[in-house]
Design a protein around this motif. Structure first.
Motif, PDB file in Angstrom:
ATOM      1  N   ASP A   1       0.854  -1.189   0.000  1.00  0.00           N
ATOM      2  CA  ASP A   1       0.000   0.000   0.000  1.00  0.00           C
ATOM      3  C   ASP A   1       0.897   1.250   0.000  1.00  0.00           C
ATOM      4  OD1 ASP A   1      -1.421   2.210   0.841  1.00  0.00           O
ATOM      5  OD2 ASP A   1      -2.667   1.095   2.257  1.00  0.00           O
TER       6      ASP A   1
ATOM      7  N   GLU B   1       0.367   4.491   0.360  1.00  0.00           N
ATOM      8  CA  GLU B   1       0.177   5.498   1.415  1.00  0.00           C
ATOM      9  C   GLU B   1       0.735   4.990   2.742  1.00  0.00           C
ATOM     10  OE1 GLU B   1      -2.740   5.582  -0.818  1.00  0.00           O
ATOM     11  OE2 GLU B   1      -1.676   7.331  -1.618  1.00  0.00           O
TER      12      GLU B   1
ATOM     13  N   GLU C   1      -2.973  11.325  -0.057  1.00  0.00           N
ATOM     14  CA  GLU C   1      -2.877  11.377  -1.516  1.00  0.00           C
ATOM     15  C   GLU C   1      -2.651  12.806  -1.991  1.00  0.00           C
ATOM     16  OE1 GLU C   1      -6.425   9.579  -3.077  1.00  0.00           O
ATOM     17  OE2 GLU C   1      -5.940   7.636  -2.193  1.00  0.00           O
ATOM     18  N   HIS C   2      -1.895  12.951  -3.039  1.00  0.00           N
ATOM     19  CA  HIS C   2      -1.660  14.249  -3.696  1.00  0.00           C
ATOM     20  C   HIS C   2      -1.127  15.314  -2.757  1.00  0.00           C
ATOM     21  CE1 HIS C   2      -3.975  12.193  -6.648  1.00  0.00           C
ATOM     22  NE2 HIS C   2      -5.057  12.209  -5.907  1.00  0.00           N
ATOM     23  N   THR C   3      -0.339  14.906  -1.764  1.00  0.00           N
ATOM     24  CA  THR C   3       0.312  15.903  -0.925  1.00  0.00           C
ATOM     25  C   THR C   3       1.642  15.344  -0.453  1.00  0.00           C
ATOM     26  OG1 THR C   3      -0.006  17.442   0.917  1.00  0.00           O
ATOM     27  CG2 THR C   3      -0.804  15.197   1.246  1.00  0.00           C
TER      28      THR C   3
ATOM     29  N   ASP D   1      -8.848   8.057   7.703  1.00  0.00           N
ATOM     30  CA  ASP D   1      -8.983   8.264   6.267  1.00  0.00           C
ATOM     31  C   ASP D   1      -7.606   8.291   5.594  1.00  0.00           C
ATOM     32  OD1 ASP D   1      -9.667   8.947   3.721  1.00  0.00           O
ATOM     33  OD2 ASP D   1     -10.057  11.061   4.186  1.00  0.00           O
ATOM     34  N   PRO D   2      -7.138   7.105   5.153  1.00  0.00           N
ATOM     35  CA  PRO D   2      -5.798   7.017   4.564  1.00  0.00           C
ATOM     36  C   PRO D   2      -5.630   7.906   3.334  1.00  0.00           C
ATOM     37  CG  PRO D   2      -6.693   4.824   4.951  1.00  0.00           C
ATOM     38  CD  PRO D   2      -7.806   5.793   5.196  1.00  0.00           C
ATOM     39  N   SER D   3      -6.757   8.307   2.717  1.00  0.00           N
ATOM     40  CA  SER D   3      -6.635   9.073   1.477  1.00  0.00           C
ATOM     41  C   SER D   3      -6.116  10.494   1.731  1.00  0.00           C
ATOM     42  CB  SER D   3      -7.976   9.124   0.754  1.00  0.00           C
ATOM     43  OG  SER D   3      -8.859   9.952   1.477  1.00  0.00           O
ATOM     44  N   PHE D   4      -6.028  10.899   3.013  1.00  0.00           N
ATOM     45  CA  PHE D   4      -5.568  12.269   3.250  1.00  0.00           C
ATOM     46  C   PHE D   4      -4.093  12.442   2.863  1.00  0.00           C
ATOM     47  CE2 PHE D   4      -3.440  11.267   7.191  1.00  0.00           C
ATOM     48  CZ  PHE D   4      -2.720  12.397   7.587  1.00  0.00           C
TER      49      PHE D   4
ATOM     50  N   TYR E   1      -4.680   9.255   9.702  1.00  0.00           N
ATOM     51  CA  TYR E   1      -4.439   8.230   8.681  1.00  0.00           C
ATOM     52  C   TYR E   1      -5.387   7.049   8.894  1.00  0.00           C
ATOM     53  CZ  TYR E   1      -2.390   4.375   6.159  1.00  0.00           C
ATOM     54  OH  TYR E   1      -2.228   3.295   5.340  1.00  0.00           O
TER      55      TYR E   1
END
Lengths: 165, 223
Positions: A99, A101, B183-185, B178-181, B175
């Protein structure tokens, strides 16, 4: 022998070359960008003349480590032990996960835990590479090395470092 | 009126922002560390200085004691992970003294101990969070002891690492939610104190140890 030598911070130096202008021995007149430690007499003229304060004087013999209270050492060490465990977990997760992230955040945690662990343990009496504490640590490794320990590295350090105790 | 983030110390100044703190949305977050609104406290006008100094303890003696039996015993009990950190820090210490060969040798020893470090049984992020929570319960006592013994070095590192640990907890909790925080940063770590920052560009100064932003390094993703 000088008691201090000049050292240039290349991140700050803007090549104004006042050090070169004032140095009585030509120690700053080098190709490497660093001061020639063999020529430096420790007068400090370069450090005082630098318009960016990019040169600092490094002592050749440092003062002794101030005594540390055992209880403080014990409490700080306990936290550094926890940081080392967290670092090991973060490292393992970062190295095994697919993963992206999770890998990224675990890399950050691994780095952060290492930095905090380093800073904590250095404040338990290992601030200075030239201290008696470090000498005794290296001697203990050489005398009774754990399996696979790079003994030659510790021996070379014992030889090279100018210990103050 | 000003409000201070209890995690990183960021000051929200109503006058400067033009929005009352109470009027900020419930999901508003500290721009530096991501702490929620509930983690902010109003700042009293005369409450911007550091905490008062602790009562005086006896002055430390100047003599250098030989390594105590207690210390010798403890040295053997340092874990491989602690010894690795001890040696990688000496590597940095030699680096700033321009002792490049010595730095390399300490690096070798640090690498050896890192290779001997075994991770405890764990459940990833949750395990790290529970260890962080346990650390956060230990800082108060450790700081009080360091203050009592007038150990300014220990007090400094405990203060910084407590703050960096609080911020790490906030980041990991976000995290988990919401693991998507991520993304794109960018993900950054202060190379001096370990402060973790999530954002496009690092702050101008580290909120924990105050080094300039160029010391706050981006963590690279990728395989």
């Amino acid at each position: 022998m000088p008691r201090m030598i000049a050292s240039r911070n290349l991140r700050i130096c803007t090549k104004d070359c006042m050090c070169l202008y004032v140095c009585p021995t030509g120690a700053t007149d080098t190709e490497t960008g660093q001061i020639d430690f063999a020529k430096c007499v420790g007068c400090g003229d370069c450090a005082r003349s630098c318009p960016n304060s990019a040169i600092s004087m490094i002592p050749l013999d440092y003062p002794h480590q101030q005594p540390k209270d055992d209880t403080v050492v014990q409490k700080v060490r306990a936290i550094s032990d926890s940081k080392a465990r967290q670092e090991a977990v973060a490292r393992q997760v970062a190295e095994t996960t697919d993963d992206p992230e999770l890998r990224l955040i675990m890399r950050a945690v691994r780095r952060s835990e290492r930095l905090m662990g380093e800073d904590l343990i250095r404040e338990t009496g290992y601030l200075l590479p030239q201290s008696g504490e470090v000498r005794r640590l290296l001697e203990a490794f050489v005398e009774n090395p754990p399996e696979g320990f790079p003994v030659e590295a510790a021996e070379e350090l014992l030889q090279r470092l100018n210990f103050n105790a | 009126m000003k409000y201070r983030c209890g995690v990183c110390g960021y000051i929200y100044d109503e006058e400067k922002e033009g929005v009352r703190f109470a009027d900020l949305p419930d999901d508003w977050q500290c721009p530096v560390c991501g702490e929620g609104k509930e983690g902010f406290e109003p700042v009293e006008e005369d409450d911007e200085g550091p905490a008062p100094a602790p009562a005086a303890a006896p002055a430390p003696t100047a003599s250098v004691p030989e390594i105590s039996a207690w210390e010798q015993e403890e040295l053997r009990e340092l874990s491989a992970g602690q010894l690795s950190a001890l040696c990688s820090n000496l590597q940095r210490g030699c680096g700033v003294q321009q002792l490049s060969r010595e730095a390399e040798l300490f690096g070798q020893i640090a690498g050896y101990f890192e290779s001997r470090t075994v991770a405890p049984d764990h459940d990833g992020v949750s395990t790290i969070l529970s260890m962080i929570n346990s650390d956060l319960m230990d800082y108060g006592d450790a700081k009080a002891t360091a203050a009592l013994m007038e150990d300014r070095g220990a007090l400094r590192v405990l203060t910084w690492s407590e703050k960096a640990t609080l911020i790490m907890r906030t980041v990991l909790e976000r995290y988990q939610k919401d693991p998507s925080f991520l993304e794109h940063t960018g993900v950054y770590v202060c190379d001096i104190c370990g402060f973790i920052y999530i954002g496009d560009d690092p702050p101008e100064f580290c909120p924990v140890c105050k080094v300039p932003g160029h010391m706050i390094l981006r963590i690279q993703g990728g395989a």
